[in-house]
Design a protein around this motif. Structure first.
Motif, short mmCIF file in Angstrom:
data_model
loop_
_atom_site.label_atom_id
_atom_site.label_comp_id
_atom_site.label_asym_id
_atom_site.label_seq_id
_atom_site.Cartn_x
_atom_site.Cartn_y
_atom_site.Cartn_z
N LEU A 320 0.87 -1.18 0.00
CA LEU A 320 0.00 0.00 0.00
C LEU A 320 0.90 1.22 0.00
CD1 LEU A 320 -2.54 1.73 0.34
CD2 LEU A 320 -2.49 1.23 2.79
N TRP A 321 0.94 1.93 -1.12
CA TRP A 321 1.76 3.14 -1.22
C TRP A 321 0.83 4.28 -1.59
CZ3 TRP A 321 7.39 2.49 -1.30
CH2 TRP A 321 8.07 3.72 -1.17
N TYR A 322 0.75 5.28 -0.73
CA TYR A 322 -0.13 6.40 -1.03
C TYR A 322 0.43 7.18 -2.22
CZ TYR A 322 -2.78 10.60 -1.14
OH TYR A 322 -3.57 11.62 -1.59
N THR A 323 -0.37 7.31 -3.25
CA THR A 323 0.05 8.02 -4.45
C THR A 323 -1.17 8.47 -5.23
OG1 THR A 323 1.40 7.85 -6.47
CG2 THR A 323 0.17 5.88 -5.83
N THR A 324 -0.93 9.36 -6.17
CA THR A 324 -1.92 9.71 -7.17
C THR A 324 -1.51 9.07 -8.48
OG1 THR A 324 -0.70 11.72 -7.69
CG2 THR A 324 -2.46 11.89 -6.06
N THR A 325 -2.40 9.04 -9.45
CA THR A 325 -2.08 8.35 -10.69
C THR A 325 -1.05 9.10 -11.53
OG1 THR A 325 -4.03 9.40 -11.68
CG2 THR A 325 -4.28 7.12 -10.90
N HIS A 326 -0.82 10.38 -11.28
CA HIS A 326 0.16 11.11 -12.07
C HIS A 326 1.55 11.12 -11.45
CE1 HIS A 326 -2.27 14.10 -9.72
NE2 HIS A 326 -1.06 14.43 -9.29
N TRP A 327 1.74 10.41 -10.35
CA TRP A 327 3.07 10.29 -9.75
C TRP A 327 3.63 8.93 -10.13
CZ3 TRP A 327 4.21 9.72 -3.82
CH2 TRP A 327 5.57 9.96 -3.58
N MET A 328 4.94 8.85 -10.35
CA MET A 328 5.56 7.60 -10.78
C MET A 328 5.36 6.48 -9.77
SD MET A 328 9.50 7.57 -9.69
CE MET A 328 9.18 5.96 -9.04
N MET A 329 5.04 6.80 -8.52
CA MET A 329 4.82 5.74 -7.55
C MET A 329 3.56 4.94 -7.88
SD MET A 329 7.46 5.72 -5.83
CE MET A 329 6.91 4.28 -4.94
N TRP A 330 2.64 5.53 -8.64
CA TRP A 330 1.50 4.74 -9.12
C TRP A 330 2.00 3.65 -10.07
CZ3 TRP A 330 -0.48 3.64 -13.97
CH2 TRP A 330 -1.71 2.96 -13.98
N ASN A 331 2.88 4.02 -11.00
CA ASN A 331 3.42 3.04 -11.94
C ASN A 331 4.15 1.93 -11.20
OD1 ASN A 331 3.41 5.92 -13.07
ND2 ASN A 331 3.50 4.72 -14.94
N LEU A 332 4.93 2.31 -10.20
CA LEU A 332 5.67 1.30 -9.44
C LEU A 332 4.71 0.43 -8.64
CD1 LEU A 332 8.69 0.55 -9.04
CD2 LEU A 332 8.59 1.83 -6.90
N GLY A 333 3.65 1.03 -8.10
CA GLY A 333 2.68 0.26 -7.34
C GLY A 333 1.97 -0.78 -8.20
N VAL A 334 1.64 -0.43 -9.44
CA VAL A 334 1.03 -1.41 -10.34
C VAL A 334 1.97 -2.58 -10.56
CG1 VAL A 334 0.17 -1.81 -12.68
CG2 VAL A 334 -0.41 0.31 -11.49
N SER A 335 3.27 -2.29 -10.63
CA SER A 335 4.25 -3.35 -10.89
C SER A 335 4.39 -4.34 -9.75
CB SER A 335 5.61 -2.72 -11.22
OG SER A 335 5.60 -2.13 -12.49
N THR A 336 3.76 -4.05 -8.61
CA THR A 336 3.67 -5.06 -7.55
C THR A 336 3.16 -6.38 -8.11
OG1 THR A 336 3.25 -3.34 -5.90
CG2 THR A 336 2.59 -5.57 -5.32
#
Length: 677
Positions: A320-336
């Protein structure tokens, strides 16, 4: 540059747990590489330095090992690992054909949750591996029927919900190119990004949740669709359950339920290793945001490395990583999903007024193993007096923090209020590589206020003014050998000149990122802030992050921003802007406390010329302080030349700081260069 960091060899805040080290994936990888590839000197699972040394001296051997260890499924084999090492222009795994989406979906247990959808009300639902595959197959078939093919662009105007994950995987599976931004962007700001891509399909939601409010974005969605003339269709997501009005644009509209509930067979299209996967955008603080293009293969390998090895994720884990879809952490979170673990999406404020500890509550309820956040969130939790430990957080083994340097004060707070033994993982990276240059692993010590180590496969260095690598001295963050996830290109940059100018002009053939760091002799990395925002006090360079760290530890201060502005008469003005905590007034007593804190915790040179209270500090929409733009506003540069208001989290602050600068110039008395003491 001076730095307040006192000790060349400080004691670690936390040492790796030997049992966790032995059972970690990174230790297993080291043993596997020693056994299968004959690599010597890396058998000791606790010797991270030896493993890193091999990973950057033998790039081909290391990345071939990552490929084999994670069993990359390519339709055609690669000819060699690295055909061209020159930066920019490195060519990785030529000849290989694969697909990111195939790998994201292949390891999911059919009946276990692949996605856990959360929101700020505490509500949750799960999508199993079987359900996710079915929805991706359905949306992919819908996109295919709408004329989307390999290389076409699909864009999302979406909150962080499963809809965005499904739409992205469906797009990637077709070999089309994805881009997404959150719905807090105005339609004009979203169109500035998406319009560059000439998208074929827009997928947009009726709204999102934030701090107790349901934000209706139906009209904004339709305005955005009208601003994208290349659209063939718009897919309308009923996230909040609002009724969509009659459309006011010419493209076809498709309800999400129709797009995502078809019975279809899942297929993915093999594409070359460096085929575009997504376009992520720079903050766009000046001019149009830059579209940064990453490829299927580079993202696949880099994210398997950082999530599978550094974060130790595998089947049964939850991130669970708090992020918005326009931050690269969203991309990394999907890669989980690449690791077979569960990714958690979250729609809402990280600390809504009604229940500011909701993320901790959800982490406990859903047995989150890796919890990701930002320094600002952890500092806010401490100042609000939140006690996460009242929830059962025993499943959490690591807390990640990124976006800016994590101050040393956060480390004992996590230990005392979240849980002893949790590894606090500070990372430093960027949208540019959609990953991190430095972070930690189960095998690295943790030093308070420092990033544990350069990441595997990252040839990180600190360069002095002459371009020489230095240790235990502040220098420019550079990467001297290529990474697979470095950008393929910038969008609409046919000759590559904008890409080269962004990273490779200071040191030809070497990536310059724009941060000041210290590589310590005990192996860690200290991040001092942006090199283009360096303070230069009487010829001595100071790191802004060193000042922010000390001031933001004070309970009376919510956030701080220091600026060094050269003045026309040759003077130098170094004001410190602070946001007082609720109920606190910035008076002479508090000002003196701040000065004393900086004088004793850093040096007299770090004491500002003035300390001014402001209502808020401006950030990019991904949370980075806008140091250089504020400096230029204070120096009198026209606001329209300095900042694109749509790139600022609070656009009203542009006018506010421009007004401060104008007022200072109106009443300014001569201000010479001096050291405060």
């Amino acid at each position: 540059m001076t730095t307040p960091h006192p000790a060349p060899h400080p004691e670690p805040f936390l040492l790796p747990d030997p049992e966790k080290v032995a059972g970690s994936r990174i230790a297993d990888f080291a043993r596997w590489a020693a056994r299968h590839q004959g690599v010597e000197g890396i058998q000791n699972p606790g010797d991270y330095a030896a493993l890193h040394r091999w990973s950057v001296t033998d790039l081909e051997g290391f990345w071939a090992a990552v490929w084999e260890y994670f069993d990359i499924d390519a339709d055609t084999p690669y000819e060699r690992v690295l055909a061209e090492e020159t930066m920019p222009g490195a060519r990785w795994f030529p000849g290989a054909a694969l697909n990111y989406a195939h790998h994201a979906l292949r390891n999911l247990h059919p009946d276990a949750p692949a996605i856990t959808a959360l929101d700020e009300t505490g509500a949750a639902y799960e999508i199993t591996g079987r359900e996710l595959r079915a929805k991706v197959a359905s949306v992919a078939a819908t996109l295919r029927d709408l004329g989307v093919g390999q290389g076409d662009r699909v864009v999302g105007y979406l909150p962080n919900t499963p809809h965005a994950v499904i739409a992205f995987l469906a797009t990637a599976g077709l070999g089309a190119v994805w881009s997404v931004c959150g719905q807090d962007y105005a339609p004009k700001a979203a169109a500035e990004r998406f319009g560059q891509l000439e998208p074929a399909v827009l997928i947009t939601a009726d709204g999102y949740l934030f701090n107790g409010t349901r934000h209706d974005r139906r009209a904004a969605s339709l305005d955005l669709a009208g601003a994208l003339p290349t659209l063939k269709a718009t897919v309308l997501v009923d996230h909040l359950g609002l009724t969509w009005p009659e459309t006011r644009h010419s493209s076809l509209t498709v309800p999400w339920d129709d797009a995502a509930t078809r019975t279809e067979h899942l297929t993915t299209t093999p594409v070359p290793f460096d085929h575009p996967l997504w376009v992520v955008f720079s903050s766009g603080t000046t001019g149009l945001p830059k579209g940064i293009v990453h490829g299927h293969g580079g993202v696949l390998l880099e994210h398997l490395k950082i999530l599978g090895l550094h974060s130790d994720l595998c089947v049964g884990d939850r991130l669970l990583w708090y992020t918005t879809t326009h931050w690269m952490m969203w991309n990394l979170g999907v890669s989980t999903l690449l690791t077979g673990a569960t990714t958690c999406t979250y729609d809402g404020s990280p600390a809504p007024v009604a229940r500011p500890d909701v993320l901790w509550e959800l982490a406990a309820r859903h047995q989150v193993t890796v919890f990701g956040t930002s320094p600002q969130y952890l500092l806010a939790m401490a100042k609000l007096g939140i006690e996460p430990g009242v929830h059962d957080l025993t499943a959490i083994r690591a807390i990640g923090s990124t976006g800016s340097a994590l101050p040393a004060s956060a480390y004992p707070w996590v230990r005392d209020h979240v849980g002893a033994g949790i590894q606090l993982t500070s990372t430093s990276g960027g949208t540019d590589v959609v990953s991190a240059f430095a972070g930690s692993a189960p095998t690295t010590p943790v030093w308070a206020g420092e990033v544990s180590a350069p990441n595997l496969g990252v040839a990180l260095a600190a360069y002095d003014a002459a371009g020489r690598p230095v240790v235990d001295q502040v220098g420019e963050l550079v990467v001297t050998r290529p990474m697979p996830s470095m950008p393929l290109s910038f969008w609409n940059d046919p000759d590559g000149s904008r890409y080269r100018d962004a990273y490779f002009t200071a040191y030809p053939g070497v990536w310059r990122h724009g941060d000041w760091i210290t590589l310590t002799s005990h192996g860690s990395v200290i991040v001092h802030g942006r090199s283009d925002a360096t303070l230069n006090r009487n010829g001595v360079r100071l790191g802004s992050a060193d000042i922010h760290d000390l001031v933001e530890r004070l309970p009376e201060i919510t956030e701080a921003l220091v600026i060094g502005a050269e003045e026309p008469d040759g003077g130098y003005w170094m004001p410190l802007f602070v946001v007082p905590a609720p109920g606190v007034t910035l008076d002479d007593t508090l000002r003196e406390k701040i000065r004393d804190t900086l004088r004793t915790g850093a040096s007299p040179r770090h004491v500002p010329d003035e300390i001014l209270a402001v209502p808020a500090i401006p950030h990019t929409r991904t949370g980075k302080k806008l140091e250089v733009p504020v400096k230029r506003l204070l120096q009198g540069a026209p606001a329209e030349q300095v900042l694109n208001p749509s790139a600022v989290d609070n656009p009203d602050l542009v006018a506010y700081f421009a007004g401060l600068g104008a007022e200072r110039r109106r009443i300014r008395r001569p201000h010479g260069v001096k050291d405060a003491s």
